[in-house]
Design an enzyme around this catalytic site. Structure first.
Site, PDB file in Angstrom:
ATOM      1  CB  CYS A 112      -0.694  -0.173   1.055  1.00 26.85           C
ATOM      2  SG  CYS A 112      -1.943  -1.437   1.400  1.00 26.85           S
ATOM      3  CG  HIS A 247      -2.702   3.308   2.204  1.00 27.50           C
ATOM      4  ND1 HIS A 247      -3.670   3.324   0.832  1.00 27.50           N
ATOM      5  CD2 HIS A 247      -2.903   3.085   2.861  1.00 27.50           C
ATOM      6  CE1 HIS A 247      -4.022   2.031   1.004  1.00 27.50           C
ATOM      7  NE2 HIS A 247      -3.957   1.154   1.887  1.00 27.50           N
ATOM      8  CG  ASN A 277      -6.361  -0.350   0.974  1.00 32.20           C
ATOM      9  OD1 ASN A 277      -5.672  -0.318   0.844  1.00 32.20           O
ATOM     10  ND2 ASN A 277      -6.362  -0.857   2.761  1.00 32.20           N
TER      11      ASN A 277
HETATM   12  N1  COA Z   1     -17.708  -8.159  10.907  1.00 29.92           N
HETATM   13  C1  COA Z   1     -18.141  -8.763  11.669  1.00 29.92           C
HETATM   14  N2  COA Z   1     -17.384  -8.917  13.437  1.00 29.92           N
HETATM   15  C2  COA Z   1     -15.786  -8.891  12.702  1.00 29.92           C
HETATM   16  C3  COA Z   1     -16.122  -8.823  11.542  1.00 29.92           C
HETATM   17  C4  COA Z   1     -16.582  -8.242  10.349  1.00 29.92           C
HETATM   18  N3  COA Z   1     -16.215  -8.101   8.841  1.00 29.92           N
HETATM   19  N4  COA Z   1     -13.860  -8.297  11.431  1.00 29.92           N
HETATM   20  C5  COA Z   1     -14.190  -9.017  12.553  1.00 29.92           C
HETATM   21  N5  COA Z   1     -14.544  -9.276  13.497  1.00 29.92           N
HETATM   22  C6  COA Z   1     -15.351  -9.046  14.897  1.00 29.92           C
HETATM   23  C7  COA Z   1     -13.929  -9.935  16.019  1.00 29.92           C
HETATM   24  O1  COA Z   1     -14.310 -11.517  15.261  1.00 29.92           O
HETATM   25  C8  COA Z   1     -14.181  -9.543  16.845  1.00 29.92           C
HETATM   26  O2  COA Z   1     -14.508 -10.115  17.746  1.00 29.92           O
HETATM   27  P1  COA Z   1     -14.677 -10.595  19.132  1.00 29.92           P
HETATM   28  O3  COA Z   1     -14.503  -9.938  19.790  1.00 29.92           O
HETATM   29  O4  COA Z   1     -15.830 -12.084  19.407  1.00 29.92           O
HETATM   30  O5  COA Z   1     -13.286 -11.625  18.817  1.00 29.92           O
HETATM   31  C9  COA Z   1     -14.327  -8.364  16.563  1.00 29.92           C
HETATM   32  O6  COA Z   1     -15.130  -7.852  15.328  1.00 29.92           O
HETATM   33  C10 COA Z   1     -13.658  -7.122  16.836  1.00 29.92           C
HETATM   34  O7  COA Z   1     -12.348  -7.560  15.891  1.00 29.92           O
HETATM   35  P2  COA Z   1     -10.582  -6.652  16.240  1.00 29.92           P
HETATM   36  O8  COA Z   1      -9.798  -6.947  15.139  1.00 29.92           O
HETATM   37  O9  COA Z   1     -10.422  -6.265  17.681  1.00 29.92           O
HETATM   38  O10 COA Z   1     -11.485  -5.619  15.509  1.00 29.92           O
HETATM   39  P3  COA Z   1     -10.349  -3.834  15.183  1.00 29.92           P
HETATM   40  O11 COA Z   1     -12.059  -2.764  16.492  1.00 29.92           O
HETATM   41  O12 COA Z   1      -9.534  -3.680  15.465  1.00 29.92           O
HETATM   42  O13 COA Z   1     -10.576  -3.612  13.988  1.00 29.92           O
HETATM   43  C11 COA Z   1     -10.054  -3.078  11.541  1.00 29.92           C
HETATM   44  C12 COA Z   1     -10.592  -4.429  12.915  1.00 29.92           C
HETATM   45  C13 COA Z   1      -9.474  -4.256  10.536  1.00 29.92           C
HETATM   46  C14 COA Z   1     -11.496  -2.734  11.283  1.00 29.92           C
HETATM   47  C15 COA Z   1      -8.759  -2.911  13.097  1.00 29.92           C
HETATM   48  O14 COA Z   1      -8.241  -3.246  12.878  1.00 29.92           O
HETATM   49  C16 COA Z   1      -8.263  -2.318  11.087  1.00 29.92           C
HETATM   50  O15 COA Z   1      -8.921  -1.592  10.577  1.00 29.92           O
HETATM   51  N6  COA Z   1      -6.647  -2.596  10.810  1.00 29.92           N
HETATM   52  C17 COA Z   1      -6.010  -1.842  10.229  1.00 29.92           C
HETATM   53  C18 COA Z   1      -5.957  -2.932   8.841  1.00 29.92           C
HETATM   54  C19 COA Z   1      -5.702  -1.832   7.811  1.00 29.92           C
HETATM   55  O16 COA Z   1      -6.147  -0.592   7.071  1.00 29.92           O
HETATM   56  N7  COA Z   1      -4.884  -2.497   6.522  1.00 29.92           N
HETATM   57  C20 COA Z   1      -4.183  -1.866   5.293  1.00 29.92           C
HETATM   58  C21 COA Z   1      -3.189  -0.942   6.221  1.00 29.92           C
HETATM   59  S1  COA Z   1      -2.397  -1.452   4.450  1.00 29.92           S
END
Ligand code: COA
Length: 320
Positions: A112, A247, A277
């Site tokens: 990215c 980004h 993304n």
């Molecule tokens: N729909 C519903 N629930 C989901 C889900 C989805 N698409 N994806 C994950 N969950 C659930 C998880 O299983 C977890 O459940 P649990 O509490 O029962 O275990 C809960 O949601 C929380 O998950 P978590 O990973 O803690 O969520 P988060 O608040 O960290 O959000 C992201 C997840 C991926 C949105 C966040 O971490 C993020 O944006 N990270 C950066 C990713 C990114 O931008 N990557 C590219 C970089 S170039």
């Protein structure tokens, strides 16, 4: 002499997949996706589309927009991490499609952050006088790399391409910085083996894997740090930058960077709700939209900043 963006273009697939559509594929909801990421829909390539078709269309528009004849291009740099063929490289294929007969063509893999990497490389070539006119393309089809049964990642990404023509001019890029940390590479990985395998088999091919929270923490720390590094060494105040073009991974990351920079969110344009993304394509797509809608104007002082797998990150300070 420095590097100025003189034309832009972008290309996006037709097919729209909304968050409600995603909820039919994995256990998720529009509420979860939009509240955690800001994403409302993404666009995905069809059978006959790929990084070359999207990249060629974006590049053709950037050439037209800049009034550049094909034979004027000295170098084609493509940022991509999702080509389904290793060679010929994507840049050579775009060169062939557009008859850029005098160009050298190469790909850069920095996920990215890819657009920031090709911009930085182009700037170094222009400053050294090796090349004068360079075509930059960010093209990605991450929909072919993701695990469509992993709800934690498949909801985040979309396909697309953006392109810019840059040339040696008196004003443009003021300074740019790149960073890499291979020691943290394990938090975001993708396997090329998944690109051409059917969905069912792709799971066994170890496709995209991400520690979302680790990536989130990395982005909200490193992006403001590298922007600050750039501002300080050029004695530019954050307030004097008109646009922060980041980004487009996650709206919450962008909001957090704005807060850490003590800058209003209005200076951080967002279009990820429409495309998800799009990896190396997100910044040039955003630039194209901002430029052609008249929002970003000649002379506007801008910061561009990208971050992603590697880990890699970087920023550029420029006058548009
Ligand atoms: N729909 C519903 N629930 C989901 C889900 C989805 N698409 N994806 C994950 N969950 C659930 C998880 O299983 C977890 O459940 P649990 O509490 O029962 O275990 C809960 O949601 C929380 O998950 P978590 O990973 O803690 O969520 P988060 O608040 O960290 O959000 C992201 C997840 C991926 C949105 C966040 O971490 C993020 O944006 N990270 C950066 C990713 C990114 O931008 N990557 C590219 C970089 S170039």
């Amino acid at each position: 002499m420095t590097t100025r963006i003189i034309g832009t273009g972008s290309a996006l697939p037709e097919e729209v997949i909304t968050n409600d559509d995603m909820a039919k594929i994995v256990d998720t909801s529009d509420e979860w996706i939009s509240s955690r990421t800001g994403i409302r829909q993404r666009k995905l390539v069809g059978r006959d589309e790929n990084v070359v078709t999207l990249g060629t269309e974006a590049a053709r528009k950037a050439l037209e927009d800049s009034g550049t004849a094909p034979e004027e291009i000295d170098l084609v740099l493509t940022a991509t991490s999702s080509s389904e063929v290793y060679f010929p490289n994507v840049a050579c294929q775009i060169q062939g499609n557009l008859h850029l007969t005098n160009a050298v063509a190469m790909d850069v893999s920095a996920a990215c952050s890819g657009f920031l990497f090709v911009l930085h490389i182009a700037h170094a070539y222009i400053q050294s006088g090796v090349y004068r006119k360079i075509l930059l393309v960010g093209a990605e089809t991450l929909s072919r790399l993701i695990d469509w049964e992993d709800r934690t990642t498949c909801v985040l990404f979309g396909d697309g391409a953006g392109a810019c023509v840059v040339e040696a001019q008196e004003t443009g890029i003021i300074d740019a910085v790149l960073h890499s940390d291979g020691g943290m590479g394990h938090v975001l990985t993708g396997s090329a083996a998944a690109l051409v395998t059917p969905k069912s088999e792709a799971l066994a091919a170890h496709p995209l894997h991400m520690d979302g929270q680790a990536v989130f923490k990395f982005a909200v720390k490193k992006v403001p740090e590298c922007i600050q590094e750039l501002l300080e060494r050029n004695q530019v105040e954050a307030d004097d930058v008109k646009w922060y073009l980041l980004h487009q991974a996650n709206k919450r990351i962008i909001q957090s960077v704005a807060k850490r920079m003590h800058q209003p969110e209005e200076k951080f344009p967002v279009n990820l709700e429409y495309y998800g993304n799009t990896s190396a394509a997100s910044i040039p797509i955003l630039l194209d939209e901002m430029y052609h809608s008249g929002q970003i104007k000649r002379g506007d002082r801008c910061i561009l900043s990208g971050f992603g797998a590697g880990l890699t990150w970087g920023a550029a300070l420029l006058d548009w």
